[in-house]
Design an enzyme around this catalytic site. Structure first.
Site, PDB file in Angstrom:
ATOM      1  N   THR A 137       0.840  -1.198   0.000  1.00  0.00           N
ATOM      2  CA  THR A 137       0.000   0.000   0.000  1.00  0.00           C
ATOM      3  C   THR A 137       0.873   1.246   0.000  1.00  0.00           C
ATOM      4  O   THR A 137       1.917   1.257   0.640  1.00  0.00           O
ATOM      5  CB  THR A 137      -0.844   0.005   1.283  1.00  0.00           C
ATOM      6  OG1 THR A 137      -1.561  -1.215   1.328  1.00  0.00           O
ATOM      7  CG2 THR A 137      -1.787   1.181   1.334  1.00  0.00           C
ATOM      8  N   ARG A 149     -13.541  -8.130  -2.302  1.00  0.00           N
ATOM      9  CA  ARG A 149     -12.796  -7.906  -1.049  1.00  0.00           C
ATOM     10  C   ARG A 149     -12.333  -6.454  -0.951  1.00  0.00           C
ATOM     11  O   ARG A 149     -11.828  -5.877  -1.908  1.00  0.00           O
ATOM     12  CB  ARG A 149     -11.582  -8.836  -1.014  1.00  0.00           C
ATOM     13  CG  ARG A 149     -10.723  -8.717   0.250  1.00  0.00           C
ATOM     14  CD  ARG A 149      -9.538  -7.806   0.061  1.00  0.00           C
ATOM     15  NE  ARG A 149      -8.609  -7.869   1.186  1.00  0.00           N
ATOM     16  CZ  ARG A 149      -7.592  -7.034   1.360  1.00  0.00           C
ATOM     17  NH1 ARG A 149      -7.363  -6.073   0.479  1.00  0.00           N
ATOM     18  NH2 ARG A 149      -6.784  -7.145   2.400  1.00  0.00           N
ATOM     19  N   GLY A 194      -9.919  -3.970   1.632  1.00  0.00           N
ATOM     20  CA  GLY A 194      -8.959  -4.021   2.738  1.00  0.00           C
ATOM     21  C   GLY A 194      -9.082  -2.817   3.656  1.00  0.00           C
ATOM     22  O   GLY A 194     -10.130  -2.164   3.735  1.00  0.00           O
ATOM     23  N   ASP A 195      -7.990  -2.514   4.321  1.00  0.00           N
ATOM     24  CA  ASP A 195      -7.980  -1.406   5.285  1.00  0.00           C
ATOM     25  C   ASP A 195      -7.778  -0.040   4.623  1.00  0.00           C
ATOM     26  O   ASP A 195      -8.127   0.994   5.203  1.00  0.00           O
ATOM     27  CB  ASP A 195      -6.863  -1.621   6.315  1.00  0.00           C
ATOM     28  CG  ASP A 195      -5.482  -1.699   5.661  1.00  0.00           C
ATOM     29  OD1 ASP A 195      -5.365  -2.275   4.561  1.00  0.00           O
ATOM     30  OD2 ASP A 195      -4.517  -1.186   6.244  1.00  0.00           O
ATOM     31  N   GLY A 221       0.323  -3.595   4.572  1.00  0.00           N
ATOM     32  CA  GLY A 221       0.310  -5.011   4.966  1.00  0.00           C
ATOM     33  C   GLY A 221      -1.088  -5.586   4.931  1.00  0.00           C
ATOM     34  O   GLY A 221      -1.953  -5.102   4.191  1.00  0.00           O
ATOM     35  N   GLY A 280      -4.539  -6.046   5.372  1.00  0.00           N
ATOM     36  CA  GLY A 280      -5.596  -5.119   5.770  1.00  0.00           C
ATOM     37  C   GLY A 280      -6.586  -5.694   6.756  1.00  0.00           C
ATOM     38  O   GLY A 280      -7.077  -4.993   7.644  1.00  0.00           O
TER      39      GLY A 280
HETATM   40  N1  GLY Z   1      -3.140  -2.953   3.089  1.00  0.00           N
HETATM   41  C1  GLY Z   1      -3.723  -3.190   1.847  1.00  0.00           C
HETATM   42  C2  GLY Z   1      -4.789  -4.178   1.847  1.00  0.00           C
HETATM   43  O1  GLY Z   1      -4.852  -5.033   2.707  1.00  0.00           O
HETATM   44  O2  GLY Z   1      -5.599  -4.146   0.932  1.00  0.00           O
END
Ligand code: GLY
Length: 344
Positions: A202, A230, A232-233, A254, A256
């Site tokens: 990221t 999906r 993520g964070d 990392g 997420g």
């Molecule tokens: N940190 C990026 C993700 O997990 O999508």
């Protein structure tokens, strides 16, 4: 009010915040940069910082710096950010991004395909709609209606190669430090992408401008070969990014799913508010994740990066190999390796 012992106690000098301030005074002083300063995840952040820093050094605002910095990497071909990134298991690249300014204005976009600059779409949502987050088809429709160009959706050459390789086994197994591995900096690197590019996970950016204001952005194509849909964070405010103009900002990279579990970057900023240095705040957030499941923590990477209102910066990760870039008023950027919970 007379300064008696009773008043001293009443005023809360022995309360929890006071204890954490005392604790932080015993830490060695954290590294501090002169504003304007921009920090970003991974060594690939150096080029991103340059774009952001050039805006801020002319008196520009941090919010513009973090948007344009993010755009600069979204426009390149690499494994993990922008339309050149690795696709999901259905062969479609979907992007997540968010942005946050000094007034706690926020914008976010998730599960967006065929649009080059998700961070700018997030900013447009922030500035022109009553909402914070748009996803999928709705986000795409909004982007096109607002002048963003719809791209073909074809995979980049390197992503096509990676996807074809992945199809042979079709296993979902996130790669720890995929960016360092593909840039050849891991001790046991698989081959670079076909274009030889330096890659990353990221891209998280936090900037403090010469006016003393903080902003941040976070952008990704997410985990390669994820399930379709999906998220993520990275587009989650308090997950991949959080900024509080009184305290500081934090971003993450990392896995997420793990960052979301602890509202990671919000936690880091709140720990800084309690008097912890950026690195210590990142470390405490990592320790919280490890404590949830110490065995599982051996299998994934999460890195946090933080910048305080005073220009102090620091990072910490679960596994070794998380790097970050810092560029300050001197204009020269530096790459640092974050300390980590596991040492090898
Ligand atoms: N940190 C990026 C993700 O997990 O999508």
């Amino acid at each position: 009010m007379a300064f008696t012992r009773r008043n001293f106690v009443r005023a809360g000098f022995f309360s929890i915040p006071a204890i954490s301030i005392l604790k932080s005074c015993t830490e060695k002083s954290p590294p501090r940069a002169a504003k304007p300063v921009v920090v970003s995840t991974w060594d690939s952040g150096l080029a991103v910082n340059k774009v952001a820093w050039e805006i801020m050094t002319k008196g520009g605002k941090a919010i513009d710096a973090v948007e344009k910095g993010a755009n600069s990497i979204e426009d390149t071909i690499n494994c993990c950010v922008g339309l050149g990134g690795n696709p999901d298991r259905d062969g479609i690249v979907t992007l997540d991004a968010c942005i946050m300014d000094e007034k706690a204005n926020v914008g976010s976009v998730a599960f967006l395909s065929r649009i080059k600059n998700p961070t700018s779409v997030a900013r447009k949502i922030m500035e022109t709609t009553p909402h914070v987050m748009l996803v999928g088809d709705g986000a795409y429709k909004f982007a096109v209606e607002n002048g963003f160009v719809a791209e073909s959706g074809e995979l980049s050459e390197s992503a096509r190669k990676e996807y074809d390789k992945w199809l042979e086994k079709s296993e979902y197994k996130p790669v720890i430090n995929i960016e360092a591995r593909q840039s050849g900096k891991d001790t046991n690197p698989p081959s670079r992408l076909s274009d030889g590019s330096f890659n990353h996970d990221t891209m998280g950016i936090v900037a403090l401008d010469s006016h003393g204001d903080l902003s941040g952005s976070c952008t990704t194509s997410g985990m390669g070969f994820k399930m379709h849909g999906r998220v993520g964070d990275s587009p989650i405010i308090g997950g991949g990014l959080y900024v509080d103009n009184e305290v500081g900002g934090a971003t993450s990279s990392g896995q997420g799913e793990e960052v979301i579990r602890i509202c990671g970057t919000h936690l880091v900023v709140e720990l800084m508010r309690q008097g912890n240095s950026p690195e210590n705040a990142c470390r405490l957030a990592v320790e919280r994740l490890v404590k949830i499941n110490p065995e599982k923590a051996k299998t994934f990477q999460v890195g946090f990066l933080a910048l305080s209102k005073m220009g102090e910066y620091g990072a910490y990760s679960i596994q070794p190999g998380f790097s970050y870039s810092v560029t300050d008023a001197s204009g020269s950027g530096k790459v640092f390796q974050a300390a980590s919970h596991f040492k090898s």
